[in-house]
Design an enzyme around this catalytic site. Structure first.
Site, PDB file in Angstrom:
ATOM      1  N   HIS A  82       0.853  -1.194   0.000  1.00 57.83           N
ATOM      2  CA  HIS A  82       0.000   0.000   0.000  1.00 57.83           C
ATOM      3  C   HIS A  82       0.886   1.240   0.000  1.00 57.83           C
ATOM      4  O   HIS A  82       1.972   1.250   0.581  1.00 57.83           O
ATOM      5  CB  HIS A  82      -0.911   0.001   1.223  1.00 57.83           C
ATOM      6  CG  HIS A  82      -2.002   1.020   1.157  1.00 57.83           C
ATOM      7  ND1 HIS A  82      -1.791   2.345   1.445  1.00 57.83           N
ATOM      8  CD2 HIS A  82      -3.311   0.912   0.820  1.00 57.83           C
ATOM      9  CE1 HIS A  82      -2.916   3.010   1.297  1.00 57.83           C
ATOM     10  NE2 HIS A  82      -3.856   2.163   0.910  1.00 57.83           N
ATOM     11  N   GLU A 150      -3.833   2.453  -7.063  1.00 54.05           N
ATOM     12  CA  GLU A 150      -4.244   3.539  -6.188  1.00 54.05           C
ATOM     13  C   GLU A 150      -3.375   4.761  -6.471  1.00 54.05           C
ATOM     14  O   GLU A 150      -2.240   4.835  -5.995  1.00 54.05           O
ATOM     15  CB  GLU A 150      -4.142   3.135  -4.711  1.00 54.05           C
ATOM     16  CG  GLU A 150      -2.876   2.353  -4.352  1.00 54.05           C
ATOM     17  CD  GLU A 150      -2.578   2.373  -2.869  1.00 54.05           C
ATOM     18  OE1 GLU A 150      -3.465   2.698  -2.082  1.00 54.05           O
ATOM     19  OE2 GLU A 150      -1.424   2.068  -2.514  1.00 54.05           O
TER      20      GLU A 150
END
Length: 226
Positions: A82, A150
Site C-alpha cells: 500500500h 491507487e
C-alpha cells in the site's frame, strides 16, 4: 489505523445485508480486530483479510505479523505494498515482492498495490512508474493475485482521476498481467462515484479506504458493482 471493538457492529451490518449479485465483499481490519472479524464472518458472504504482513513465516520480528498467522485465524487475503507502507515505512518494490510471495506461501491471495504520486502524474511518468512497480513487485508465476491501482494523489484527498485516466492505467496494467488477474481501483471511491468508476474497462472492483469505515457507505459502493 482505524477501528476499535465497536467496529464489529459495522461488520454485522455487512453480514446482515443481502448478497449483491456477483459482488464479493472483503474487509481488512486492523490486526487487533482481524481474529474477531474472521471468527464472526466465517461461513458468511463477507471475507476477511490483513492490511500487511512480514515476509518471514516466523522469527524474531517483534511487532510484525506473518502471513501464516493471518491464515491461521481464517483470513483469505493480505494487502501488500500500500502507498502508505511504501511512503511511511520505505518499502521498496523488492520488499513488496517478498511480502506477496509470503502471502502466497501461506495459501492466501495478495492484494498488491501500485500507484503514482501527483508529481509523477504531472511529469507524465505515471505509466512508466506503474510498469516499473509491476516489474519489481509482482512475483513470477503467481497464480492467485489481485492488483490494486491507487493513485497516491487521490487517496484521502477527495481528488479523483478522470474516467479516461483510470481507463488508461488499467489498460496498461492488464497488458502486463494478462486476463486472469483482477485489477481493483482505489482512491477516493465513494457511493456517488462508484458506479462510474466500476464501469471502466479492466476495473474489476474497488479498494476502499475511508468510505469502508461505515457499512452503509461500503454497501453503497458495492451496489455500484452489482
Amino acid at each position: 489505523m482505524n477501528g476499535l471493538k465497536a467496529g464489529l457492529a459495522e461488520l454485522e451490518a455487512l453480514i446482515a445485508a443481502p448478497v449483491l449479485g456477483g459482488c464479493n465483499l472483503l474487509v481488512c481490519p486492523p490486526a487487533t480486530l482481524a481474529a474477531a472479524f474472521a471468527a464472526r464472518a466465517a461461513g458468511t458472504h463477507v471475507q476477511v483479510g490483513g492490511q500487511d504482513c512480514h515476509w518471514q513465516p516466523s522469527g524474531a520480528h517483534t511487532g510484525d505479523i506473518a502471513a501464516e498467522m493471518f491464515a491461521d485465524l481464517g483470513a483469505s487475503h493480505i494487502i501488500v505494498g500500500h502507498s502508505e507502507r511504501r511512503t511511511d515505512h520505505g518499502e521498496t518494490d523488492a520488499i513488496v515482492k517478498a511480502k506477496a510471495e509470503a502471502v502466497a506461501r501461506a495459501g492466501l491471495t495478495p492484494i498488491l498495490c501500485i500507484g503514482e504520486t501527483l508529481a509523477e502524474r504531472e511529469a507524465g511518468e505515471a505509466l512508466v512508474l506503474i510498469e516499473r512497480q509491476l516489474a519489481g513487485s509482482v512475483p513470477e508465476g503467481l497464480a492467485a493475485l489481485v492488483i490494486a491501482y491507487e493513485p497516491v494523489w487521490a487517496i484521502g484527498t477527495g481528488l479523483t482521476p478522470t474516467v479516461a485516466q483510470v481507463a488508461e492505467v488499467h489498460a496498461a496494467i492488464r497488458a502486463v498481467v494478462g486476463p486472469g488477474v483482477k485489477i481493483l481501483y482505489g482512491g477516493s471511491v465513494k457511493p456517488s462515484n462508484a458506479a462510474e468508476l466500476l464501469a471502466v474497462p479492466h476495473v474489476d472492483g474497488a479498494l476502499v479506504g475511508g468510505a469502508s469505515l461505515k457499512a452503509a457507505d461500503f454497501l453503497g459502493i458495492a451496489a455500484g458493482a452489482a
